[in-house]
Design an enzyme around this catalytic site. Sequence first.
Site, PDB file in Angstrom:
ATOM      1  N   ASP A  82       0.812  -1.219   0.000  1.00 43.71           N
ATOM      2  CA  ASP A  82       0.000   0.000   0.000  1.00 43.71           C
ATOM      3  C   ASP A  82       0.843   1.264   0.000  1.00 43.71           C
ATOM      4  O   ASP A  82       2.021   1.253   0.372  1.00 43.71           O
ATOM      5  CB  ASP A  82      -0.953   0.007   1.200  1.00 43.71           C
ATOM      6  CG  ASP A  82      -0.231   0.103   2.538  1.00 43.71           C
ATOM      7  OD1 ASP A  82       0.787  -0.606   2.717  1.00 43.71           O
ATOM      8  OD2 ASP A  82      -0.677   0.875   3.403  1.00 43.71           O
ATOM      9  N   GLU A 177       0.275  -1.336   5.584  1.00 42.59           N
ATOM     10  CA  GLU A 177       1.330  -0.890   6.496  1.00 42.59           C
ATOM     11  C   GLU A 177       1.177   0.580   6.828  1.00 42.59           C
ATOM     12  O   GLU A 177       1.413   1.003   7.965  1.00 42.59           O
ATOM     13  CB  GLU A 177       2.695  -1.154   5.854  1.00 42.59           C
ATOM     14  CG  GLU A 177       3.890  -0.927   6.798  1.00 42.59           C
ATOM     15  CD  GLU A 177       4.447   0.492   6.790  1.00 42.59           C
ATOM     16  OE1 GLU A 177       5.320   0.789   7.612  1.00 42.59           O
ATOM     17  OE2 GLU A 177       3.994   1.328   5.965  1.00 42.59           O
TER      18      GLU A 177
END
EC number: 3.4.11.4
Length: 413
Positions: A82, A177
């Site tokens: 991400d 994350e």
Amino acid sequence: MNQDHIIKRFISYVTVDTESDPNNPAFPSTEKQWDLAKLLVEELKEIGMTDVTLDENCYVMATLPSNLDYEVPTIGFVSHIDTSPDFTGANVQPQIHENYDGSDIVLNKEENIVLSPSYFEDLLMYKGQTIITTDGTTLLGADDKAGITEIVSAMEHLINNPEIKHGTIRICFTPDEEVGKGAHKFDVEKFGADWAYTMDGSQVGELEYENFNAAGAKITVNGKIVHPGYAKGKMINSMTIASDFINRLPANEVPEKTSGYEGFFHLYSLEGKVEKTVLQYIIRDHDRELFEKRKEQMQQIGADMNAELGSELIEIEIKDQYYNMKEKVVPVMHIVDIAEEVMKEQGITPLIKPIRGGTDGSQLSYMGLPCPNIFAGGHNFHGRYEYVPAESIVKATNVIVGIAQKVAERFKN
């Protein structure tokens, strides 16, 4: 390493929008993270990785089997899929600036967006190199698609060069994350590594095994609304009380006035009306004892103010988020030493410093997988001025290969 091949791979990743969402409790927090996860699964199979899996939580794992005739520890490398929700990651338009000459880089002429070394001095370290930027309207996503690029490229290099000896290597790409959930559903037992490295640092040479202890604090101040013309002795303005609370915390212990090992209180959200005000803080400190004292200090301010006000108007809720991985890494310090030795052998000066933040490696270390952090090469993460030198991605890729070799040598019978 073929730099052009690596650049092409990196661009194929950053042009996939994988922005995560801090306000969505789903896992992963955005469906579009699956797009890159599925692409990576196919690519890992194509380059010859084994045991390639994509689980129900969007974790990609794969194995590079040992080519040794003796046993060595299984090591791992981890990066995240991400990108930060701080700035848009949709429709990324990478720009490649070859043989950078040290002058301003015009990212977007129409909007007058310029990446200048007069403000971002680190650019001057990369004169003569190939700088990858965006068009200034999005972030780049080098955090952490540079890390993914490095891991995949290193595995491909090892597969294509079987004369390079290495033990079993496990890799994992995690979702979410950037919203603090990257390790929440990580299956450490399935991963099966003795230790791992996150490829999620910034400039060349960064090697980190210390991070903040972290907590989040929600302070709710309750007031009482009364017509202001008749409010004397009756109105309780929660915003005024909240301002007093803010001012009782140390004015110099905030992010914009601290560095290195200095901790802080960070007010990142304030929503208020007369009747109710909510303050959202994060509390950070590398030292566990000082971290605990910070939480106690905040609670004490609330208790003192309630006593002065003669009513329990202030409610404080504090939740720990993650802890300093140093506690778990120091007992196995050889895993840091190996990375440091490899960097030095490759002419890279190790920059060993504390992370002023968190990382998947922090949570993973407390889950039983010691996990220091290594540079991925990017700068100015989470914004329009993000960039990464292609040469830095190549250097990080070589470090991964070197660590694999070093473990094979270090643990030879």
